[in-house]
Design a protein around this motif. Sequence first.
Motif, PDB file in Angstrom:
ATOM      1  N   GLY A  90       0.784  -1.230   0.000  1.00 45.17           N
ATOM      2  CA  GLY A  90       0.000   0.000   0.000  1.00 45.17           C
ATOM      3  C   GLY A  90       0.812   1.273   0.000  1.00 45.17           C
ATOM      4  O   GLY A  90       0.238   2.365  -0.104  1.00 45.17           O
ATOM      5  N   SER A  91       2.130   1.170   0.099  1.00 45.40           N
ATOM      6  CA  SER A  91       2.984   2.358   0.049  1.00 45.40           C
ATOM      7  C   SER A  91       3.341   2.682  -1.393  1.00 45.40           C
ATOM      8  O   SER A  91       3.079   1.904  -2.308  1.00 45.40           O
ATOM      9  N   SER A  92       3.947   3.825  -1.609  1.00 43.87           N
ATOM     10  CA  SER A  92       4.331   4.249  -2.947  1.00 43.87           C
ATOM     11  C   SER A  92       5.846   4.236  -3.084  1.00 43.87           C
ATOM     12  O   SER A  92       6.564   4.601  -2.157  1.00 43.87           O
ATOM     13  N   ARG A  93       6.328   3.810  -4.264  1.00 37.50           N
ATOM     14  CA  ARG A  93       7.765   3.864  -4.507  1.00 37.50           C
ATOM     15  C   ARG A  93       8.215   5.288  -4.811  1.00 37.50           C
ATOM     16  O   ARG A  93       9.407   5.568  -4.881  1.00 37.50           O
ATOM     17  N   THR A  94       7.238   6.201  -5.034  1.00 31.74           N
ATOM     18  CA  THR A  94       7.549   7.617  -5.264  1.00 31.74           C
ATOM     19  C   THR A  94       6.799   8.461  -4.241  1.00 31.74           C
ATOM     20  O   THR A  94       5.842   9.167  -4.589  1.00 31.74           O
ATOM     21  N   PRO A  95       7.194   8.414  -2.971  1.00 32.30           N
ATOM     22  CA  PRO A  95       6.424   9.100  -1.926  1.00 32.30           C
ATOM     23  C   PRO A  95       6.315  10.606  -2.124  1.00 32.30           C
ATOM     24  O   PRO A  95       5.274  11.191  -1.802  1.00 32.30           O
ATOM     25  N   TYR A  96       7.368  11.248  -2.655  1.00 33.15           N
ATOM     26  CA  TYR A  96       7.301  12.697  -2.818  1.00 33.15           C
ATOM     27  C   TYR A  96       6.257  13.076  -3.864  1.00 33.15           C
ATOM     28  O   TYR A  96       5.368  13.910  -3.621  1.00 33.15           O
ATOM     29  N   LEU A  97       6.357  12.470  -5.068  1.00 28.55           N
ATOM     30  CA  LEU A  97       5.404  12.792  -6.119  1.00 28.55           C
ATOM     31  C   LEU A  97       3.991  12.372  -5.747  1.00 28.55           C
ATOM     32  O   LEU A  97       3.017  13.033  -6.117  1.00 28.55           O
ATOM     33  N   ARG A  98       3.863  11.288  -4.981  1.00 29.59           N
ATOM     34  CA  ARG A  98       2.529  10.861  -4.532  1.00 29.59           C
ATOM     35  C   ARG A  98       1.916  11.901  -3.602  1.00 29.59           C
ATOM     36  O   ARG A  98       0.713  12.202  -3.692  1.00 29.59           O
ATOM     37  N   SER A  99       2.741  12.493  -2.741  1.00 28.37           N
ATOM     38  CA  SER A  99       2.224  13.535  -1.837  1.00 28.37           C
ATOM     39  C   SER A  99       1.813  14.778  -2.624  1.00 28.37           C
ATOM     40  O   SER A  99       0.837  15.456  -2.278  1.00 28.37           O
ATOM     41  N   VAL A 100       2.541  15.083  -3.701  1.00 31.29           N
ATOM     42  CA  VAL A 100       2.169  16.211  -4.557  1.00 31.29           C
ATOM     43  C   VAL A 100       0.813  15.955  -5.204  1.00 31.29           C
ATOM     44  O   VAL A 100      -0.058  16.825  -5.249  1.00 31.29           O
ATOM     45  N   ILE A 101       0.632  14.733  -5.704  1.00 26.29           N
ATOM     46  CA  ILE A 101      -0.627  14.368  -6.361  1.00 26.29           C
ATOM     47  C   ILE A 101      -1.800  14.491  -5.389  1.00 26.29           C
ATOM     48  O   ILE A 101      -2.872  14.993  -5.754  1.00 26.29           O
ATOM     49  N   GLU A 102      -1.616  14.044  -4.172  1.00 30.15           N
ATOM     50  CA  GLU A 102      -2.706  13.991  -3.206  1.00 30.15           C
ATOM     51  C   GLU A 102      -2.933  15.296  -2.458  1.00 30.15           C
ATOM     52  O   GLU A 102      -3.982  15.468  -1.829  1.00 30.15           O
ATOM     53  N   GLU A 103      -1.956  16.239  -2.529  1.00 32.92           N
ATOM     54  CA  GLU A 103      -2.087  17.434  -1.695  1.00 32.92           C
ATOM     55  C   GLU A 103      -1.872  18.749  -2.441  1.00 32.92           C
ATOM     56  O   GLU A 103      -2.722  19.637  -2.404  1.00 32.92           O
ATOM     57  N   THR A 104      -0.732  18.924  -3.116  1.00 29.74           N
ATOM     58  CA  THR A 104      -0.311  20.267  -3.549  1.00 29.74           C
ATOM     59  C   THR A 104      -0.389  20.527  -5.044  1.00 29.74           C
ATOM     60  O   THR A 104      -0.158  21.656  -5.474  1.00 29.74           O
ATOM     61  N   GLY A 105      -0.672  19.516  -5.842  1.00 34.70           N
ATOM     62  CA  GLY A 105      -0.612  19.731  -7.288  1.00 34.70           C
ATOM     63  C   GLY A 105      -1.788  19.136  -8.028  1.00 34.70           C
ATOM     64  O   GLY A 105      -2.766  18.673  -7.436  1.00 34.70           O
ATOM     65  N   THR A 106      -1.691  19.145  -9.357  1.00 36.30           N
ATOM     66  CA  THR A 106      -2.685  18.540 -10.233  1.00 36.30           C
ATOM     67  C   THR A 106      -1.991  17.468 -11.066  1.00 36.30           C
ATOM     68  O   THR A 106      -0.856  17.637 -11.496  1.00 36.30           O
ATOM     69  N   TRP A 107      -2.688  16.384 -11.281  1.00 34.97           N
ATOM     70  CA  TRP A 107      -2.076  15.267 -11.994  1.00 34.97           C
ATOM     71  C   TRP A 107      -2.998  14.765 -13.097  1.00 34.97           C
ATOM     72  O   TRP A 107      -4.185  15.097 -13.153  1.00 34.97           O
ATOM     73  N   GLY A 108      -2.453  13.963 -13.961  1.00 36.98           N
ATOM     74  CA  GLY A 108      -3.229  13.348 -15.029  1.00 36.98           C
ATOM     75  C   GLY A 108      -2.333  12.470 -15.880  1.00 36.98           C
ATOM     76  O   GLY A 108      -1.179  12.211 -15.542  1.00 36.98           O
ATOM     77  N   VAL A 109      -2.896  12.024 -16.968  1.00 40.82           N
ATOM     78  CA  VAL A 109      -2.153  11.209 -17.934  1.00 40.82           C
ATOM     79  C   VAL A 109      -1.950  12.036 -19.185  1.00 40.82           C
ATOM     80  O   VAL A 109      -2.899  12.624 -19.716  1.00 40.82           O
ATOM     81  N   SER A 110      -0.721  12.069 -19.659  1.00 40.33           N
ATOM     82  CA  SER A 110      -0.385  12.744 -20.906  1.00 40.33           C
ATOM     83  C   SER A 110      -0.405  11.700 -22.026  1.00 40.33           C
ATOM     84  O   SER A 110       0.328  10.709 -21.972  1.00 40.33           O
ATOM     85  N   HIS A 111      -1.246  11.922 -23.019  1.00 39.16           N
ATOM     86  CA  HIS A 111      -1.399  10.970 -24.110  1.00 39.16           C
ATOM     87  C   HIS A 111      -0.464  11.343 -25.255  1.00 39.16           C
ATOM     88  O   HIS A 111      -0.618  12.397 -25.880  1.00 39.16           O
ATOM     89  N   THR A 112       0.487  10.483 -25.531  1.00 45.92           N
ATOM     90  CA  THR A 112       1.441  10.730 -26.598  1.00 45.92           C
ATOM     91  C   THR A 112       0.924  10.171 -27.905  1.00 45.92           C
ATOM     92  O   THR A 112      -0.110   9.508 -27.954  1.00 45.92           O
ATOM     93  N   ARG A 113       1.645  10.438 -28.974  1.00 46.65           N
ATOM     94  CA  ARG A 113       1.274   9.948 -30.292  1.00 46.65           C
ATOM     95  C   ARG A 113       2.413   9.134 -30.898  1.00 46.65           C
ATOM     96  O   ARG A 113       3.577   9.289 -30.534  1.00 46.65           O
ATOM     97  N   VAL A 114       2.034   8.301 -31.856  1.00 45.80           N
ATOM     98  CA  VAL A 114       3.022   7.526 -32.603  1.00 45.80           C
ATOM     99  C   VAL A 114       3.788   8.470 -33.523  1.00 45.80           C
ATOM    100  O   VAL A 114       3.184   9.351 -34.143  1.00 45.80           O
ATOM    101  N   PRO A 115       5.109   8.335 -33.669  1.00 43.41           N
ATOM    102  CA  PRO A 115       5.962   7.333 -33.034  1.00 43.41           C
ATOM    103  C   PRO A 115       6.352   7.751 -31.621  1.00 43.41           C
ATOM    104  O   PRO A 115       6.695   8.916 -31.381  1.00 43.41           O
TER     105      PRO A 115
END
Length: 855
Positions: free
Chosen positions: A68-93
């Motif tokens: 249940g822990s995160s291998r990226t605790p700092y970025l996880r805390s940013v996602i849950e508290e101080t920032g905005t997150w999402g998925v960036s959709h790339t294109r081929v290639p």
Amino acid sequence: MRMITFFLVGLAVHVVFFLSIFDIYFTSPLVHGMTPQTTPLAPPSSRLVLFVADGLRADSLFTLLPDGSSRTPYLRSVIEETGTWGVSHTRVPTESRPGHVALIAGFYEDVSAVAKGWKENPVEFDSVFNESRNTWCWGSPDILPMFAKGASGNHVHTHTYPAEEEDFASTDASRLDTWVFTQVKVSGLYQKSNSTLKASLLEDKNIFFLHLLGIDTNGHAHRPMSKEYLDNIVLVDRGVAELVDVIEDFFGRDGRTTYVFTSDHGMTNWGSHGAGHPSETLTPLVVWGSGVSKAQRVTEPQLFEGDDFLQDWKLEHIRRVDVNQADIAPLMASLVGLPIPVNSVGVLPLLYLNSSDKFKAESMYTNAIQVLEQFKVKMQGLVYYHTYDRFFLGCSVVLGFVGWTSYVILIILRTHASLNRRPNLTKQVRTIECNSYKSGYFPLKQVDETLFLLLQRSPITYYIYCLLPVPVWYSVLKESGALTDLIRSAPSLPLGKCLSSFVLVAFGIELLVVSFFHRAMLTVGLAVLSLWPLLTGLFSKAKFRSLSWFVACLCLAFFPLMPVVGREANLHLVTCAGLLTLVTSACFLWSSWRRSPLHASDRWQFFIQMLLVAVCSFVPLLTHSSLLQKRGLPLLNQIISWSTLASSILVPLLSSTRIFYRLFSIFLSLTSTYLLLSTGSEALFPPVLSWLMFAWINIEQEALLTQGVPGRQELSTIDFSANIDITKIRQLNFDPASVYCFLTVFNPFIMGGLMMWKVLIPFIIVMCTFESIQVSTQLSSRSLFLVVLVISDAMALHFFFMVQDYGSWLDIGTSISHYVIVMSMTIFLMLLSVVTHLLTSKRLILWNRHKMHFP
């Protein structure tokens, strides 16, 4: 037309056809002359820090550990508290260069960059870095120079490590990221004594770019599920946390710094990228700091088309804001108050902004005006319209294609078919053609097209594409006598047999075309080919050879069913393939030796070649073991690999020119190289293919007997260098981490060259078989070459028409790639025909002169 002249003309024509697709479709979408647009209001941020974790998958960052822990605790805390997150959709290639261009310049892959490799775009382009006051970059020498080259002035400062550091055999590729973090800290953020640098750093509209290549390198070398890849993510998270503290301390925690963390592309489970699998196109995006909305809790379900990862990531309670990768460029520009890059097609993602409604409205307006400026420039004149000339050029190329194919077919009819010829009628037709030409039709046609192209101010290559059909069709008219002969001979021809042969050839061509989309169709084709001796009556006369052909076809039919990607390396199969080659080679050599004596020097050469096959069977396994143990690429293995590659063409020239022995030497030499370039089951392909080719030669000899041709010779006694009696030539019956043994340092051109040689090895084996059949059956090599040329041209023309029909770029790109592949194969085959002839018919005599008695 003599064969050498025909070959040179055909090669030139196919090079023109090959290059045409780049002028028609692979043209740059970039336009220039637009006015940069910027928001007039004060930006919320003074500086921006961009972290790009090369090759980082979205799920690798967002997925929690089993406890249940995160291998990226700092970025996880940013996602849950101080920032905005999402998925960036790339294109081929999904490659590094186009990914970074989309992130920083806001436009997707410039298809005209296909010939530029990984390191630069073919034209200079605007970017967020170019619009900044100053940009400091740290990272890979493959990415950073591209943005410095495209920037005006001298305000983009790059700091790169040596290219040799990008070693897939490195003991720890994460040191590349450690180098970046260390260099940022010592570059001035800790050294406050440098007043000039400090003054520059304290200015607004500055950008800091950290390119982190370690994750991508570890992914390629060890796969994304490996400990090395996942540990590298932990290191990056820790480095980001430490660097944020350093930056905040340096700027006095003024709250005017924005941070963006993302990736250029993802990676498949088997360690590759470039295609459109979700593991390659879904990348993480985390934004925090000045001007960025803080995490927002949501209670209603969040639905995203194509994925249901939120529950797996345990982030369904935090608002997720997805973007297209090009949207990040206008986001960064708006946050720092920079003009949006003039060629950007990105749309500002408003949900990331924490600012007034007025600022959002002004930013949206600026974004819209910036896109409108591109539209205005493109529509000011048709010369700038991206697709204006496609139909016109396409028609010219198709006309040339049809004309060339018609000419080749007429050559085949005239030279290699027994037709009822009428000299007087032929003479009359040619006289009419000459008179028509003398009357000025063809020169007038060329003048008309030239004037039209001049009025259009067309590039010089357009003249070639449009004028080429004129001499081609003139040549067709000159050879139309063969068509007349065919028409007059029609009553005496077995029309049913001719029609069935035509349908069979057309079906075969379509089968090959469909196989580009569904590889399993090759299995169907091979299964049908396995029945050839049975359908032609050869089975009753040569049961053993027919059975050998049947089994070899079925064995080869398994390879198209094997996965192209996604398979784990199995070096034990490479060793097995080498041992199988040795066993079969020993049996064939012993069998032939009994029928025809072999000179002692040839015996020693074959023994050394077989010994080299045995060595090359174990080199990949030893190399892979050394890399797993992180001891690097052994020098001895590297020497063996490069020596084998360098000698693969030269060594066969030392062997006897008798068919069996020369083919045997070529097979051993090429198989040694192929084993070094293999990582699994594909190593079995050359032995099986060679088995089928040997069976084919024997079947062709049996076909001679059924046609009443006497005097069949044993293959071991027929000489490649023997002069062929042209008068006896028969008439033609119309009845696509394996380089680690060579190098591990990232070098796309050398790696690409090695992979291209691996692809060409089976072609050389097949073409040597063609040469053998030509010699052993007295069938004209020109006729075989022309038939293959017609088939490949028909396939290329099929793909060219498919490009015209498709509307979406993904479909167009697929068809274009297939067209390029077929045309490349055709050109390679034309060049390899010369190489094959030299490889089979020539011999280097390095021993005693008395050896000349043993051909």
